[in-house]
Design an enzyme around this catalytic site. Structure first.
Site, PDB file in Angstrom:
ATOM      1  N   GLY A  18      45.321 -44.053  -0.343  1.00 54.19           N
ATOM      2  CA  GLY A  18      44.320 -43.717   1.143  1.00 54.19           C
ATOM      3  C   GLY A  18      44.030 -42.252   1.220  1.00 54.19           C
ATOM      4  N   VAL A  19      43.865 -41.486  -0.288  1.00 52.57           N
ATOM      5  CA  VAL A  19      43.260 -40.327  -0.023  1.00 52.57           C
ATOM      6  C   VAL A  19      41.442 -40.237  -0.697  1.00 52.57           C
ATOM      7  CG1 VAL A  19      45.110 -39.406  -1.017  1.00 52.57           C
ATOM      8  CG2 VAL A  19      43.800 -40.141  -2.441  1.00 52.57           C
ATOM      9  N   GLY A  20      41.214 -41.294  -0.934  1.00 54.71           N
ATOM     10  CA  GLY A  20      39.678 -41.540  -0.930  1.00 54.71           C
ATOM     11  C   GLY A  20      39.197 -41.549  -1.945  1.00 54.71           C
ATOM     12  N   LYS A  21      40.449 -42.212  -2.902  1.00 53.88           N
ATOM     13  CA  LYS A  21      40.552 -42.154  -4.569  1.00 53.88           C
ATOM     14  C   LYS A  21      39.140 -43.207  -4.939  1.00 53.88           C
ATOM     15  CE  LYS A  21      43.866 -44.035  -5.046  1.00 53.88           C
ATOM     16  NZ  LYS A  21      44.698 -43.935  -3.749  1.00 53.88           N
ATOM     17  N   THR A  22      38.634 -44.312  -4.080  1.00 54.79           N
ATOM     18  CA  THR A  22      37.858 -45.671  -4.158  1.00 54.79           C
ATOM     19  C   THR A  22      36.431 -44.827  -4.173  1.00 54.79           C
ATOM     20  OG1 THR A  22      39.411 -46.894  -4.160  1.00 54.79           O
ATOM     21  CG2 THR A  22      36.259 -47.382  -3.299  1.00 54.79           C
ATOM     22  N   SER A  23      36.197 -44.034  -3.067  1.00 57.83           N
ATOM     23  CA  SER A  23      35.220 -43.281  -2.785  1.00 57.83           C
ATOM     24  C   SER A  23      34.708 -41.869  -3.363  1.00 57.83           C
ATOM     25  CB  SER A  23      35.340 -42.253  -1.244  1.00 57.83           C
ATOM     26  OG  SER A  23      35.895 -43.636   0.124  1.00 57.83           O
ATOM     27  N   ASP A  57      43.302 -51.307  -9.325  1.00 55.97           N
ATOM     28  CA  ASP A  57      44.009 -51.349  -8.098  1.00 55.97           C
ATOM     29  C   ASP A  57      43.882 -52.883  -7.762  1.00 55.97           C
ATOM     30  OD1 ASP A  57      45.436 -51.046  -5.839  1.00 55.97           O
ATOM     31  OD2 ASP A  57      44.581 -49.846  -4.930  1.00 55.97           O
ATOM     32  N   ASN A  82      40.131 -33.612  -0.974  1.00 50.33           N
ATOM     33  CA  ASN A  82      39.363 -34.834   0.040  1.00 50.33           C
ATOM     34  C   ASN A  82      39.600 -34.363   1.639  1.00 50.33           C
ATOM     35  OD1 ASN A  82      36.804 -36.851   0.558  1.00 50.33           O
ATOM     36  ND2 ASN A  82      38.022 -38.351   0.300  1.00 50.33           N
TER      37      ASN A  82
HETATM   38  N1  LIG Z   1      35.429 -37.811   2.718  1.00 51.79           N
HETATM   39  C1  LIG Z   1      35.407 -38.561   3.420  1.00 51.79           C
HETATM   40  N2  LIG Z   1      35.462 -38.434   4.816  1.00 51.79           N
HETATM   41  C2  LIG Z   1      34.679 -39.136   5.719  1.00 51.79           C
HETATM   42  N3  LIG Z   1      36.154 -40.666   5.126  1.00 51.79           N
HETATM   43  C3  LIG Z   1      36.522 -41.204   3.726  1.00 51.79           C
HETATM   44  C4  LIG Z   1      36.485 -39.966   2.773  1.00 51.79           C
HETATM   45  N4  LIG Z   1      36.845 -39.526   1.960  1.00 51.79           N
HETATM   46  C5  LIG Z   1      37.786 -41.159   2.464  1.00 51.79           C
HETATM   47  N5  LIG Z   1      36.917 -41.776   3.696  1.00 51.79           N
HETATM   48  C6  LIG Z   1      36.758 -42.860   4.142  1.00 51.79           C
HETATM   49  O1  LIG Z   1      38.356 -43.031   3.810  1.00 51.79           O
HETATM   50  C7  LIG Z   1      39.368 -44.715   3.997  1.00 51.79           C
HETATM   51  C8  LIG Z   1      40.024 -44.957   2.474  1.00 51.79           C
HETATM   52  O2  LIG Z   1      38.940 -44.439   1.667  1.00 51.79           O
HETATM   53  P1  LIG Z   1      39.568 -45.139  -0.036  1.00 51.79           P
HETATM   54  O3  LIG Z   1      39.165 -46.476   0.242  1.00 51.79           O
HETATM   55  O4  LIG Z   1      38.016 -44.480  -0.698  1.00 51.79           O
HETATM   56  O5  LIG Z   1      40.617 -44.694  -0.339  1.00 51.79           O
HETATM   57  P2  LIG Z   1      41.829 -45.262  -1.472  1.00 51.79           P
HETATM   58  O6  LIG Z   1      42.484 -43.382  -1.777  1.00 51.79           O
HETATM   59  O7  LIG Z   1      40.902 -45.777  -2.655  1.00 51.79           O
HETATM   60  O8  LIG Z   1      42.691 -45.821  -0.976  1.00 51.79           O
HETATM   61  P3  LIG Z   1      43.496 -47.017  -1.664  1.00 51.79           P
HETATM   62  O9  LIG Z   1      43.949 -46.234  -1.583  1.00 51.79           O
HETATM   63  O10 LIG Z   1      43.900 -47.640  -0.701  1.00 51.79           O
HETATM   64  O11 LIG Z   1      42.745 -47.579  -2.450  1.00 51.79           O
HETATM   65  C9  LIG Z   1      37.676 -45.550   3.060  1.00 51.79           C
HETATM   66  O12 LIG Z   1      37.277 -45.941   4.981  1.00 51.79           O
HETATM   67  C10 LIG Z   1      36.386 -44.038   3.919  1.00 51.79           C
HETATM   68  O13 LIG Z   1      35.104 -44.380   3.760  1.00 51.79           O
END
Ligand SMILES: Nc1ncnc2c1ncn2[C@@H]1O[C@H](COP(=O)(O)OP(=O)(O)OP(=O)(O)O)[C@@H](O)[C@H]1O
Length: 384
Positions: free
Chosen positions: A75-80, A102, A321
């Site tokens: 959930g830290v934003g890896k995908t973004s 994933d 992030n």
């Molecule tokens: N810098 C940011 N500002 C605002 N929203 C963000 C930011 N980075 C990520 N998000 C939001 O946070 C949520 C989780 O992001 P993301 O899916 O990229 O995380 P992840 O680490 O890939 O999650 P997972 O571990 O569940 O795969 C999404 O809704 C994304 O749009």
């Protein structure tokens, strides 16, 4: 780092780019999609921490194929971060693939396009070729099941052929262990991407990896497989001399079959060496840790970094992030969060490991990052 702490501590108004960014994104999106954007994109982002230098120039240098693996806590934003980096690579002329390893994919959600199916899917709305691949665990499982069956049968045949069928159960246990579970999901595509002709035209391959534990198992896979195969081959060597006498007594000669199985195992081993060497080669691979400024996330990042070092995987950058943007005045809630973030950043600074990484600052945007224009904006903000 010091400047980041300073900015977080002091706070500063920095809204000036807002409406300009919003306007340019809106017109870009209109040009791209032929209609105004429906997403909550326009002029909605807060500020960007100034002065971040990611070293993106280095990252786009050269046409040699490069693998970027982005990983961290859930959930830290890896995908973004991975998707925005892939968009930026593509827009800088690199034929790029973004791959999700994933099992709970979110690339389709992130790009706001259907990228499912377990095959290469072209991403719409990017200047240069960008393809996405959401690995379909079921499909990969099925493919691996077939090869595993062949492997198991091969090992069983080998053991049976030596008159020691009961030992094959032990070897099967090895094949069926947890790490091989990861292998079932991951091996076919790791080998496919690194070896197949179909993928060779892509010069940047960005991996959106699963949360830490799964990813670490994946990266340690080549060594594990190597050791397992090594054990099997050793066992085979030990047993073959003991059994050859027996076999000649009973007139049974499965020499050719045994040789075939050994060759298969050796080939698999060689492939695994290749994957391992590739992941360890800093000319071709970089693992980027993604974190958020909380004590829990930084602690996990520190452990991840140590494990990656142990595996000799090159790590040079740490994305922090969702940093609170500087504001002129904070409400009580923001002030508390800012203090928390400053504490986490301090932890990074004092961590003997994370402190050596290049910090990539990514602000907390005030809208969800979804769709190519939003990812492009994030990419231009973060990767520079
Ligand atoms: N810098 C940011 N500002 C605002 N929203 C963000 C930011 N980075 C990520 N998000 C939001 O946070 C949520 C989780 O992001 P993301 O899916 O990229 O995380 P992840 O680490 O890939 O999650 P997972 O571990 O569940 O795969 C999404 O809704 C994304 O749009």
């Amino acid at each position: 780092m010091a400047s980041l702490l300073h900015r977080l501590g002091k706070g500063r108004t920095c809204y000036t780019q807002f409406s300009r960014i919003g306007r340019s994104l809106a017109s870009e999106a209109t040009a791209m999609y032929g209609k105004p954007l429906q997403l909550p994109l326009q002029a909605r982002w807060m500020s960007t921490p100034a002065g971040t230098v990611t070293g993106f120039d280095e990252m786009i240098k050269g046409t040699q194929r490069k693998f970027y693996l982005l990983g961290g806590k859930g959930g830290v934003g890896k995908t973004s971060c991975a998707a925005s980096l892939a968009v930026k690579f593509a827009n800088h002329g690199h034929p790029t693939i973004v791959v999700s390893t994933d099992p709970a994919h979110s690339l389709s959600d992130s790009f706001a396009q259907d990228l499912t199916g377990g095959t290469l899917v072209p991403v719409q709305g990017v200047d240069s070729p960008l393809f996405a691949l959401e690995l379909n665990p079921e499909k990969a499982k099925e493919e691996f099941r077939k090869s595993q069956k062949a492997g198991n049968d091969g090992v069983k045949d080998l053991m049976d052929g030596m008159g020691l069928g009961m030992l094959s159960d032990q070897v099967s246990d090895l094949w069926g262990s947890e790490t091989w579970g990861v292998a079932r999901h991951s091996s076919p595509w790791v080998l496919q991407i690194t070896e197949s002709e179909e993928y060779s035209k892509f010069t940047r391959i960005v991996f959106d990896t699963a949360p830490t534990g799964h990813t670490l198992r994946l990266l340690s896979l080549p060594d594990f497989m190597d050791a397992s195969i090594g054990k099997m081959l050793k066992l085979k060597e030990k047993l073959s001399s003991a059994t050859s006498a027996l076999k000649s007594m009973f007139g049974k000669n499965d020499g050719q079959k045994q040789q075939l199985t050994s060759n298969k195992l050796e080939k698999l081993r060689e492939k695994m060496y290749k994957v391992r060497d590739l992941f360890r080669d800093s000319d071709s691979t970089e693992f980027i840790i993604v974190t958020i400024p909380t004590v829990m996330a930084v602690s996990e990042s520190s452990r991840l970094h140590a494990s990656l070092l142990k595996e000799s995987i090159p790590v040079h950058r740490l994305v922090v992030n969702q940093l609170l943007p500087p504001l002129a005045t904070d409400c009580k809630f923001c002030a508390m969060r800012r203090k928390d973030q400053a504490r986490a950043l301090d932890m990074i600074q004092k961590d003997p490991g994370l402190d050596k990484l290049r910090l990539v600052e990514a602000p907390l945007f005030d809208a969800e990052i979804r769709g190519v224009p939003a990812l492009k904006f994030m990419g231009d903000t973060v990767w520079k």
